[in-house]
Scaffold this motif. Sequence first.
Motif, short mmCIF file in Angstrom:
data_model
loop_
_atom_site.label_atom_id
_atom_site.label_comp_id
_atom_site.label_asym_id
_atom_site.label_seq_id
_atom_site.Cartn_x
_atom_site.Cartn_y
_atom_site.Cartn_z
N GLY A 172 0.83 -1.23 -0.04
CA GLY A 172 -0.14 0.09 -0.12
C GLY A 172 0.79 1.33 0.06
N VAL A 173 1.98 1.23 0.70
CA VAL A 173 2.89 2.33 0.79
C VAL A 173 3.28 2.57 -0.58
N LEU A 174 3.83 1.52 -1.36
CA LEU A 174 4.32 1.85 -2.58
C LEU A 174 3.44 2.14 -3.70
N ALA A 175 2.00 1.51 -3.57
CA ALA A 175 1.16 1.82 -4.65
C ALA A 175 0.20 3.23 -4.36
N PHE A 176 -0.07 3.30 -3.26
CA PHE A 176 -1.10 4.52 -2.98
C PHE A 176 -0.20 5.97 -2.30
N LEU A 177 1.07 5.64 -1.71
CA LEU A 177 1.82 6.82 -1.34
C LEU A 177 2.71 7.03 -2.20
N GLY A 178 3.11 6.00 -3.25
CA GLY A 178 4.51 6.63 -4.04
C GLY A 178 5.78 6.65 -3.19
N GLY A 179 5.63 5.77 -1.97
CA GLY A 179 6.72 5.75 -1.16
C GLY A 179 7.68 4.60 -1.36
N LYS A 180 8.62 4.36 -0.50
CA LYS A 180 9.78 3.61 -0.87
C LYS A 180 9.88 2.70 0.60
N LEU A 181 10.32 1.47 0.27
CA LEU A 181 10.65 0.80 1.69
C LEU A 181 11.99 0.63 1.83
N GLN A 182 12.31 0.56 3.18
CA GLN A 182 13.61 0.51 3.76
C GLN A 182 13.61 -0.34 4.95
N ARG A 183 14.69 -1.23 5.20
CA ARG A 183 14.75 -2.00 6.25
C ARG A 183 14.89 -1.20 7.48
N GLY A 184 13.75 -1.49 8.48
CA GLY A 184 13.59 -0.55 9.43
C GLY A 184 14.72 -0.51 10.54
N VAL A 185 15.30 -1.97 10.41
CA VAL A 185 16.57 -2.06 11.51
C VAL A 185 17.59 -1.32 11.01
N ASP A 186 17.88 -0.95 9.73
CA ASP A 186 18.98 -0.16 9.20
C ASP A 186 18.69 1.07 9.45
N MET A 187 17.33 1.79 9.13
CA MET A 187 16.70 3.18 9.51
C MET A 187 17.48 3.32 10.94
N VAL A 188 16.95 2.56 11.98
CA VAL A 188 16.76 2.82 13.30
C VAL A 188 18.24 2.83 13.85
N ILE A 189 19.23 1.93 13.46
CA ILE A 189 20.62 1.64 13.77
C ILE A 189 21.36 2.87 13.23
N ASP A 190 21.23 3.45 11.98
CA ASP A 190 21.85 4.45 11.62
C ASP A 190 21.58 5.76 12.66
N ALA A 191 20.04 5.87 12.96
CA ALA A 191 19.80 6.88 13.56
C ALA A 191 20.13 7.02 15.01
N VAL A 192 20.47 5.90 15.67
CA VAL A 192 20.97 5.92 16.97
C VAL A 192 22.56 5.56 17.23
N GLY A 193 23.20 5.45 15.98
CA GLY A 193 24.49 5.37 15.88
C GLY A 193 24.92 4.29 16.54
N LEU A 194 24.32 3.01 16.30
CA LEU A 194 24.80 1.72 17.04
C LEU A 194 26.35 1.39 16.82
N PRO A 195 26.70 1.50 15.31
CA PRO A 195 28.00 1.23 14.94
C PRO A 195 29.24 1.89 15.96
N SER A 196 28.79 3.08 16.17
CA SER A 196 29.89 3.84 17.01
C SER A 196 29.91 3.43 18.54
N HIS A 197 28.87 2.95 19.06
CA HIS A 197 28.72 2.37 20.15
C HIS A 197 29.53 1.07 20.28
N ILE A 198 29.23 0.15 19.39
CA ILE A 198 29.88 -1.06 19.35
C ILE A 198 31.10 -1.52 19.03
N GLN A 199 31.76 -0.26 18.29
CA GLN A 199 33.19 -0.41 17.71
C GLN A 199 34.27 -0.78 18.83
N ASP A 200 34.00 -0.26 20.21
CA ASP A 200 35.08 -0.31 20.95
C ASP A 200 34.48 -1.06 22.35
N ALA A 201 33.46 -1.90 21.93
CA ALA A 201 32.77 -2.66 23.03
C ALA A 201 33.28 -3.97 23.30
#
Length: 380
Positions: A256-285
Amino acid sequence: MKIVIAPDSYKESLSAKAAAVAIARGFQAVFREATIVQVPLADGGEGTMETLVDALGGQLIPARVSDPLGRPIEAHFGLLGDGNTAIIEMAAASGLARVSPAERNPLLTSTRGTGELIRTALDAGARRILIGLGGSATNDGGVGMAQALGFRFVRHDGTEIAPGGASLAELDHILLHDVDPRLAHTEFIAACDVDHPLIGEQGASAVFGPQKGATPAMVQQLDMALTHLAWRIREDLHCDVADKPGAGAAGGLGAGVLAFLGGKLQRGVDMVIDAVGLPSHIQDADLVITGEGRIDEQTLHGKTLSGVARIAHSHGVPVIAIGGSLGPGSESLQLLGMDMLFSLVPGVCTLEEACLQASSNLERTAQHIARVLQCGQRLS
């Protein structure tokens, strides 16, 4: 020692934030001098809105919308500080938690409330809208959402089809005359927690229908209805959604997002991981702890744990997962770099008991894991 605690929510029992707190308590009781960093996560399902609002700054805005069965409820969406970006969880209006187990029937439930949240976000000035697609009680391909935004789905006689997944089989035409014009000037990004197509053996109805109350006969009926909807979308909107990865998310709301909103789909986990900066927390853990309500073969399909394991593995940091339960296929997570899996349920109990005791069980399990690790340190 630095320990990063990065769980998802435990469905119908603990938010990601509450889960992180419980795990932290368990580890802190053993490793009192450790630096413990809590990074609650989400993958497009429940908790995505709260996680992103906390990480990016913003506020929760209330809205009066419809629940999956059309009853009025109060839900919320997140509006970030820029005033231009809104974050909506479809589960806030159209999720399983909004209907009791006895009421769950994807033949009847609708995503209309999600469309009403979108309309309210547009009224608030949002022109970039992120939509979390997990935790749905629906199987209507996003038609209810689209109806709230001015799309008309009519039978051969020109009357509107009824709410729910079953009525999609009666659809004769999709009419666009009354569509909200603001949709054309708004960017929509849907955060998916799965990569399943809309229809077929791996589609929305077959894989997720049973947890929404569908019997085997209903699953077949719903899949045929979504197949018909996909055909009408192709004919009327010139958009092919049937086999797109993620189109089957949230009972077909991805389509429905693709067809009715003309939107795009993205892996939710990637979106959130980028937003919270998870790699920077893990790199020295030294250690990463993650978890979710159920760990099984679905976890491999874009769930939070797969993203956490991938990042931890890339930095050479061991990662342990704690699940509410471990299902078939959970051992496959080792292929993604997961070192150990644990279940927090101490013994035979009902689902209700497991949910009520989730926080204490999670803390206790985390403490036991910490003591095992402490023992291993002594042995080495």
